[in-house]
Design a protein around this motif. Structure first.
Motif, short mmCIF file in Angstrom:
data_model
loop_
_atom_site.label_atom_id
_atom_site.label_comp_id
_atom_site.label_asym_id
_atom_site.label_seq_id
_atom_site.Cartn_x
_atom_site.Cartn_y
_atom_site.Cartn_z
N MET A 1 1.02 -1.26 0.04
CA MET A 1 -0.11 0.11 -0.08
C MET A 1 0.89 1.35 0.14
O MET A 1 0.47 2.23 -0.66
N SER A 2 2.07 1.34 0.75
CA SER A 2 2.84 2.41 0.77
C SER A 2 3.70 2.76 -0.53
O SER A 2 3.75 3.72 -1.07
N THR A 3 3.75 1.76 -1.44
CA THR A 3 4.24 1.60 -2.67
C THR A 3 3.42 2.60 -3.46
O THR A 3 3.81 3.46 -4.30
N PHE A 4 2.15 2.28 -3.46
CA PHE A 4 1.07 2.56 -4.16
C PHE A 4 0.90 4.05 -3.93
O PHE A 4 0.80 4.95 -4.76
N ALA A 5 0.61 4.32 -2.55
CA ALA A 5 0.62 5.77 -2.13
C ALA A 5 1.93 6.67 -2.58
O ALA A 5 1.78 7.86 -2.96
N LEU A 9 1.70 9.90 -5.25
CA LEU A 9 2.01 11.14 -4.97
C LEU A 9 2.97 11.53 -6.03
O LEU A 9 2.98 12.79 -6.35
N ASN A 10 4.06 10.85 -6.28
CA ASN A 10 4.93 11.25 -7.41
C ASN A 10 4.24 11.52 -8.73
O ASN A 10 4.73 12.57 -9.46
N ALA A 126 17.00 15.99 -0.73
CA ALA A 126 16.18 15.93 0.61
C ALA A 126 14.94 15.12 0.15
O ALA A 126 14.33 15.16 -0.77
N VAL A 127 14.47 14.25 1.37
CA VAL A 127 13.40 13.37 1.09
C VAL A 127 12.65 13.76 2.37
O VAL A 127 13.24 13.62 3.62
N VAL A 133 5.74 6.33 3.68
CA VAL A 133 5.61 7.00 2.53
C VAL A 133 6.94 7.89 2.36
O VAL A 133 6.82 8.87 3.45
N SER A 134 7.63 8.00 1.57
CA SER A 134 8.52 9.02 1.35
C SER A 134 8.47 9.61 -0.02
O SER A 134 8.09 9.08 -1.09
#
Length: 296
Positions: A1-5, A9-10, A126-127, A133-134
């Motif tokens: 799920m975090s990968t999809f988010a 966003l990207n 910077a991230v 999520v990053s």
């Protein structure tokens, strides 16, 4: 799920940059009914000016000079080239812009050579990390800048005399001219605005995680062309929606490339065009484009 988010966003951030470029296509088309194939070279010119000057005068002044420079190049193309072909068939004018693009791109790629030029942005690599999520600071800045500029443009388009003149010219150039609208001034302003928007987009196409400005940067700008087409080439709302759709599609296709390996490599580059063709098969004028009616 975090990968999809993260991919979503990207994709939204990248799509907002594509929307800026697509808006440039739309502005010129509404003002002149010409498809501007020289838009990628305006983007490359703005990015080159910014990257060349930031060491000497600092990033923010260099960016302002880059925006002004790209706007000036756009205005010069309109004044020195396009204006002389006024009254010519629009398809011929579109071909003229291809010639202008070849000329400008050849000169700029000659100057850039094999170098990769840094835009000198303050965000670096910077991230921001929130839970799982990053997201790179450059992506956040791109979304914020694109949102601000698109909002300002839409307000100007709706409430200023320049915007009213452009809408009148888009509806009926002959009637607008009879009502006192100076079509040449509207066209000149449209090319300058498109150049300025392209320069801002060039910045966010060349910051982290991209290595920098290079000869192939103008090819990245062409990904915004499907955004303008599928949104409807005469629709500012369509440019925004089309840009976001292309950005999200490209991000998800690239992110899940390994799961879709049976479709071959480079799926992220191809996906926006597949979406464009699919939408045009259903709505030939684009999602928000004006349907042309003909009395028979």
């Amino acid at each position: 799920m975090s990968t999809f988010a993260e991919l979503l966003l990207n994709g939204v951030s990248l799509g907002s940059v594509y929307a800026l470029i697509a808006l440039g296509f739309v502005v010129i088309f509404r003002a002149t009914e010409v498809v501007n194939f020289a838009h990628a070279s305006l983007l490359l010119a703005g990015g080159y000016i910014t990257a060349s000057l930031h060491d000497d005068i600092g990033f923010w002044p260099a960016l302002l000079v880059g925006i002004a420079g790209a706007a000036l190049v756009g205005a010069a193309v309109e004044f020195l080239v396009m204006r002389r072909y006024r009254g010519t068939d629009h398809s011929v004018l579109a071909i003229v812009t291809i010639g202008v693009d070849i000329l400008l791109t050849t000169e700029l790629t000659r100057r850039i050579g094999t170098n990769v030029l840094s835009p000198g942005d303050p965000w670096g690599d910077a991230v921001l990390t929130v839970g799982p999520v990053s997201l790179a600071h450059t992506r956040i800045a791109a979304f914020a800048a694109a949102t601000l500029l698109i909002t300002a443009f839409l307000l100007a388009f709706r409430y200023t005399s320049w915007g009213v003149a452009m809408r009148a010219a888009a509806e009926s150039p002959e009637t607008a001219a009879l009502m006192g609208v100076r079509l040449r001034r509207v066209s000149l302003g449209a090319w300058a605005v498109a150049g300025g928007l392209a320069a801002v987009a060039a910045l966010f196409l060349t910051v982290f995680p991209t290595p920098g400005l290079e000869r192939a940067t103008s090819l990245a700008a062409l990904k915004a062309f499907p955004a303008a087409i599928l949104g409807g080439l005469d629709s500012t709302t369509g440019a925004l929606v089309g840009g976001l759709l292309v950005g999200v599609t490209e991000s998800l296709a690239t992110g899940y490339q390994s799961d879709l390996s049976f479709l071959g490599r480079g799926l992220g580059d191809l996906a926006p065009y597949v979406v464009m063709v699919a939408i045009l098969l259903i709505r030939p004028a684009g999602l928000f484009g004006t349907k042309e009616l003909a009395r028979v």
